[in-house]
Design a protein around this motif. Structure first.
Motif, PDB file in Angstrom:
ATOM      1  N   ALA A 968       0.848  -1.184   0.000  1.00  0.00           N
ATOM      2  CA  ALA A 968       0.000   0.000   0.000  1.00  0.00           C
ATOM      3  C   ALA A 968       0.885   1.234   0.000  1.00  0.00           C
ATOM      4  CB  ALA A 968      -0.929   0.006   1.212  1.00  0.00           C
ATOM      5  N   ALA A 969       0.341   2.334  -0.503  1.00  0.00           N
ATOM      6  CA  ALA A 969       1.064   3.602  -0.514  1.00  0.00           C
ATOM      7  C   ALA A 969       0.066   4.731  -0.363  1.00  0.00           C
ATOM      8  CB  ALA A 969       1.858   3.777  -1.806  1.00  0.00           C
ATOM      9  N   ALA A 970       0.295   5.575   0.661  1.00  0.00           N
ATOM     10  CA  ALA A 970      -0.544   6.766   0.825  1.00  0.00           C
ATOM     11  C   ALA A 970      -0.142   7.842  -0.163  1.00  0.00           C
ATOM     12  CB  ALA A 970      -0.454   7.285   2.252  1.00  0.00           C
ATOM     13  N   GLU A 971       1.167   8.036  -0.331  1.00  0.00           N
ATOM     14  CA  GLU A 971       1.662   9.048  -1.256  1.00  0.00           C
ATOM     15  C   GLU A 971       2.974   8.582  -1.877  1.00  0.00           C
ATOM     16  OE1 GLU A 971       0.295  12.208  -2.253  1.00  0.00           O
ATOM     17  OE2 GLU A 971      -1.400  11.112  -1.388  1.00  0.00           O
ATOM     18  N   LEU A 972       3.162   8.923  -3.155  1.00  0.00           N
ATOM     19  CA  LEU A 972       4.409   8.691  -3.877  1.00  0.00           C
ATOM     20  C   LEU A 972       4.834  10.008  -4.520  1.00  0.00           C
ATOM     21  CD1 LEU A 972       3.632   5.281  -5.643  1.00  0.00           C
ATOM     22  CD2 LEU A 972       5.159   5.624  -3.690  1.00  0.00           C
ATOM     23  N   ASN A 973       6.112  10.334  -4.370  1.00  0.00           N
ATOM     24  CA  ASN A 973       6.669  11.527  -4.993  1.00  0.00           C
ATOM     25  C   ASN A 973       7.975  11.167  -5.682  1.00  0.00           C
ATOM     26  OD1 ASN A 973       5.146  14.195  -4.328  1.00  0.00           O
ATOM     27  ND2 ASN A 973       5.060  12.995  -2.432  1.00  0.00           N
ATOM     28  N   VAL A 974       8.297  11.877  -6.733  1.00  0.00           N
ATOM     29  CA  VAL A 974       9.513  11.617  -7.504  1.00  0.00           C
ATOM     30  C   VAL A 974      10.392  12.863  -7.461  1.00  0.00           C
ATOM     31  CG1 VAL A 974      10.463  11.083  -9.778  1.00  0.00           C
ATOM     32  CG2 VAL A 974       8.342   9.976  -9.007  1.00  0.00           C
TER      33      VAL A 974
END
Length: 978
Positions: A968-974
């Protein structure tokens, strides 16, 4: 003829009804002969079709009722009356209980009636008691049983013949208690085995005919898949009497839509909501009001059960304050009814199981309101329930009864929207004019109209106040606890503890952990120390906890534990706080945090204990000084500031048996003197409203209830800094502030970088302290030279999870009259600071996302790039689609990528925390290449992966391992190079 509902009520409830009737209700103002114009007319036809109402009830499970059993009288009986007595409070019509398995099932572990294949004990636990109390108050209440786990001695796993035999034995136990069980289910939120249900139904028909089978109490995100299976499998369809999926109105939402499916409706069987969260007792009223009406209007569902009837577990355990009422203070007798219970009363006190819905009078209204109308089997009585939760301005409706008894209708009303508004008030009688009954709906109000009588509010009065602490001078020798019983105030977190004759030559009664084999678990439960907690979660932690201990037998490495300053426990993980662990291989003092899931060994030594021999252990906690003792001899000491407050705990290595006796807690230092909490109020720069069943107003930071939380507004805007200001009520000498982070296992908003200022007038503030606290669930302290102030402000400039929000479970202000408190040391660097590679990030609004695996429509990959840490992407259950799982981000154009930021889910549940990963990238025209791989700690904090700058349009996170076999992932940023 007017029927009196609730004829089986307790005598007190009956007298209350009569007293109200003699006094006479106030004249109604809602139905004047000439009034506001009617916006909509509802024809309520007594001859119209409609399904039969089966009841509204609650689910006692997950140790949710544990502390209720320990309440003093008369408060315990008052609470039970509010829950079960007809014409009194919630008037619950169904009670479903957990069939215990000595495994953590949310907020603790419930005892099994067969801890071993050979041992049957029909008196273990408190659900038998609860069912008896319910039946005593309402002989017509329906009873149901459901499993969350099962004993580990089963051969063939959960879906086995052993389990069928186990459940039949539980039903035999119920008969011994004089209880008639009406419904039985399968495995809570764990899917279903169609063949097992067929065999289970046959066994019930042979041994306990008349019991109906519920299926499948499935996970909320499974929807109505059980209906599809039943439509395809005639034997499975014949075995199931009632369909009972969980949360078809949504999981801890506003419950605005409650759909079923055409397939489910066409099966011709009753459709129920097998479980729906009641949410906070003072925040769930509006959602429950919607669900109780809209379940039938939207989905033709005729029964509902909510978890839980009473929030009666310690405040620092998962999902605290989820119930129609809250009662977590048995030492004082204090409890709080709240408003949620009256949403139930507006249905259950006016409609009985067996009444029939009238389809013409059950629908949504153009104003946003909804109405359900029901008639008694004889047709001599009828009631209507109107909820106006989504009405935006006063609107008048008209009801036109047809083929129903003519005459006046009693009107009851609740103001659900207003904080502290009128609830469940008898506001008079409505008289038809030209066959029409007019009712003006106010926004946020709930109404019941009826030809019946017998309704009432109840008259219980809580004991004590919320601010009354449990006495820290606590002793328990277990001599007054019946063998096989639970000791007062002891709540099992995992394993099974009970009173038994002492072993190894010791006379009297001891407390023994009896389970020696890992159960078949529900949810995330590992081989953590088996433990039972006791005491007040708000204890200031300068105390010593001691006990005599006996490790009965163990393989190498077995141990017993004493723990203190327990800040919490989450979803079956090990209890937090300080723990003195002494075993066959030596001893250690360890510190645990349940939010970050970090365990630190502070000091240790070779001294050990012998198996089969009694020993005395003591853990002394005085300020930052921790001292361990074995048999009166000092083992060692260490200084640590990581844990400050909380209750105590006993533990033993999994799955070893141990005994405890002469448990004592005694203060070893003065408690800081705080400005009295009953005089505090608070304001904040921003507040978040309703979310996932709770509210987040500033008042929660000073309400002396650690389970409630103030939070700044969720989402990327307005971001930090945010502050909460405590008003002491008058100018006082102050010298410190205590900050208790949220205790729900969620790291989001835990304040790390902070500034504290004070003011006499609320306008001009002076800074008195600042620094960086560590990221953990333990209480933090800031101290300064004594100054006069009326206002104390905590400003959060960063939070450890990098979620751009600030939260506080409790803020205390240390007065100048008290002893100085040692401030929590300040870190040199904020744990929230990302690596330099994340200085420049790709705007999330420019990204797209795809995933290889998705767990239903509420967990799509776009939730990981929406800037909202309360939403998430979640992969499908491991049994359906095992890891690895991937999320691929389309950046919209090519960047020189160099980092990925990963924020795990932030709801306190560890399932899906990615623990092993790969990161792959590709350009617009190239192939995916791996640029980073490794492991993350599996806690709730933000994690990063970095690599050499690489041109890419697509960035893929590959979750190769995750907690509970999902991702699971609440937020992903690059991050990208400038």
């Amino acid at each position: 003829m007017r029927q009196k509902l609730g004829s089986t009520a307790a005598a007190l409830g009956t007298m209350l009804c009569c007293a109200v009737a003699l006094a006479g209700p106030a004249p109604a103002t809602d139905a004047p002969a000439q009034g506001p114009p009617v916006s909509e007319t509802v024809v309520v036809d007594g001859d119209s079709g409609g399904r039969v109402f089966d009841g509204a009830g609650a689910v006692s499970a997950g140790a949710s009722s544990r502390l209720l059993h320990d309440y003093p009288e008369p408060q315990r009986s008052e609470i039970l009356d509010y829950l079960f007595s007809p014409g009194y409070g919630a008037a619950l019509q169904i009670l479903k209980v957990e069939i215990g398995a000595d495994t953590n099932s949310t907020s603790g572990a419930e005892p099994s009636h067969m801890p071993t294949r050979e041992q049957v004990d029909c008196d273990r636990g408190y659900q038998w008691w609860l069912m008896r109390e319910a039946v005593e108050r309402n002989p017509d209440i329906k009873l149901a049983g459901l499993q969350w786990g099962a004993p580990g001695w089963f051969e063939g796993g959960f879906w086995s013949q052993d389990n069928i035999d186990y459940l039949l034995t539980w039903l035999d136990c119920a008969e011994q208690h004089g209880l008639e069980i009406d419904y039985m289910g399968g495995w809570n939120e764990s899917g279903y085995d169609e063949d097992w249900y067929v065999r289970w139904a046959a066994a019930l028909e042979e041994h306990h005919p008349g019991i109906e089978v519920l299926a499948a109490d499935d996970h909320p995100h499974a929807g109505w898949r059980v209906a599809d299976s039943m439509a395809e499998n005639p034997q499975f369809n014949d075995a199931v009497d009632i369909l009972s999926p969980h949360s078809p109105c949504g999981g801890r939402t506003e419950y605005r839509d409650c759909p079923s499916t055409e397939t489910a409706r066409d099966l011709g069987k009753p459709l129920w909501i097998g479980e729906l969260s009641s949410m906070a007792h003072d925040a769930g009223a509006a959602p429950l009001a919607r669900a109780l009406n809209r379940m039938y209007i939207d989905g033709r569902m005729t029964g509902l059960m909510t978890w839980s009837p009473i929030s009666a577990w310690y405040a620092n355990l998962p999902l605290a304050d989820t119930g129609l009422m809250v009662a977590e203070w048995p030492w004082s007798g204090f409890y709080d009814v709240g408003s949620s219970i009256w949403s139930f009363a507006h249905t259950t006190q006016f409609v009985e199981p067996g009444w029939r819905y009238l389809d013409t009078g059950s629908r949504r209204l153009e104003s946003g309101a909804s109405i359900v109308s029901l008639a008694s089997p004889s047709g001599q009585d009828w009631s209507a329930v109107v909820e106006a939760m989504d009405v935006t301005e006063p609107t008048t409706i008209a009801l036109r009864p047809q083929d129903l008894p003519a005459g006046d209708l009693h009107l009851w009303r609740s103001d659900v929207a207003a904080d502290g508004g009128e609830t469940f008030a008898d506001v008079g009688t409505l008289t038809p004019v030209d066959g029409e009954i007019r009712l003006t709906l106010e926004p946020g109000h709930l109404y019941s109209l009826t030809t019946t009588s017998g309704q009432g509010r109840g008259a219980g009065v809580p004991g004590g106040t919320v601010h009354e602490r449990m006495d820290m001078a606590f002793t328990e020798d277990f001599e007054d606890v019946r063998h096989g019983g639970l000791a007062r105030y002891f709540s099992d977190l995992s394993g099974g503890f009970q009173a038994e004759p002492c072993g190894a030559g010791r006379a009297g009664t001891c407390y023994r952990q009896i389970v020696s084999q890992a159960p078949i678990n529900w949810g995330l439960v590992g081989d953590v120390p088996l433990s039972t907690a006791f005491g007040d979660p708000r204890w200031w932690g300068d105390y010593a906890v001691s006990a005599d201990v006996l490790l009965e037998e163990s393989d190498d490495g077995g141990y017993v534990e004493l723990g203190g300053r327990l800040s919490g426990q989450s979803w079956g993980t090990a209890a937090s706080g300080y723990h003195l662990r002494v075993g066959t291989d030596g001893w250690a003092l360890v510190s645990r945090d349940h939010a970050t899931r970090l365990e630190t060994e502070l000091t240790s030594g070779p001294e050990s204990l012998d198996v089969g021999t009694w020993h005395e252990l003591e853990l002394r906690m005085a300020g930052e000084r921790l001292t361990a003792f074995l048999d009166g001899e000092r083992l060692g000491s260490v200084n640590d500031h990581g844990q400050r407050t909380g209750n105590a705990v006993l533990g033993v290595s999994a799955w070893d048996n141990a005994q405890f006796d002469d448990v004592t807690v005694r203060p070893v230092g003065p408690r800081p003197r705080f400005v009295p909490r009953d005089g505090l109020s608070a304001t904040a720069t921003t507040e978040h409203g309703f979310d996932r069943g709770w509210t987040y107003g500033a008042e929660h930071a000073v309400d002396d209830r650690p389970e409630t939380v103030w939070s700044s507004r969720f989402g990327p805007s307005p971001g930090l800094p945010q502050s909460v200001t405590v008003d002491l009520g008058s100018v006082q000498q102050v010298q410190g502030l205590t900050y208790q982070p949220r205790l729900d296992g969620n790291t989001s908003g835990m304040v790390t970088d902070h500034r504290i200022s004070v003011s006499r007038d609320g306008t001009s503030f002076t800074d008195v302290a600042e620094g960086v606290w560590d990221l953990s669930s333990s209480t933090k302290v800031a101290a300064w030279d004594r100054v006069p102030a009326r206002y104390v402000r905590l400003e959060a400039t960063a939070d450890g999870a990098c979620s751009a929000t600030a939260t506080a479970a409790e803020i205390g202000v240390v007065s100048g009259a008290g002893p100085a408190v040692t401030p929590t040391p300040s870190l040199e660097r904020s744990p929230c600071l990302p690596p330099p590679e994340m200085d420049h990030t790709v705007p999330q609004e420019e990204m797209g996302a795809e995933a290889s695996s998705v767990h239903g429509p509420n967990y799509t990959p776009d939730r990981a790039i929406d800037g909202d840490e309360t939403t998430m992407w979640h992969s499908a259950p491991g049994a359906q689609d095992p890891l690895p799982a991937t999320v691929t981000l389309d950046l919209g154009r090519e960047y020189r990528t160099q980092a990925l930021g990963y924020l795990p889910r932030q709801d306190g549940n560890q399932n899906g925390h990615v623990t092993a990963y790969e990161v792959q990238v590709r350009s617009a025209a190239g192939e995916f290449v791996t640029v980073a791989e490794g492991r993350w700690p599996g806690n709730g904090t933000v994690q990063h992966a970095t690599w050499e700058p690489t041109t890419a349009r697509y960035v893929r996170l590959v979750a190769t391992d995750g907690t509970a076999g999902v991702a699971a992932a609440a937020e992903l940023n690059v991050g990208h190079a400038p």
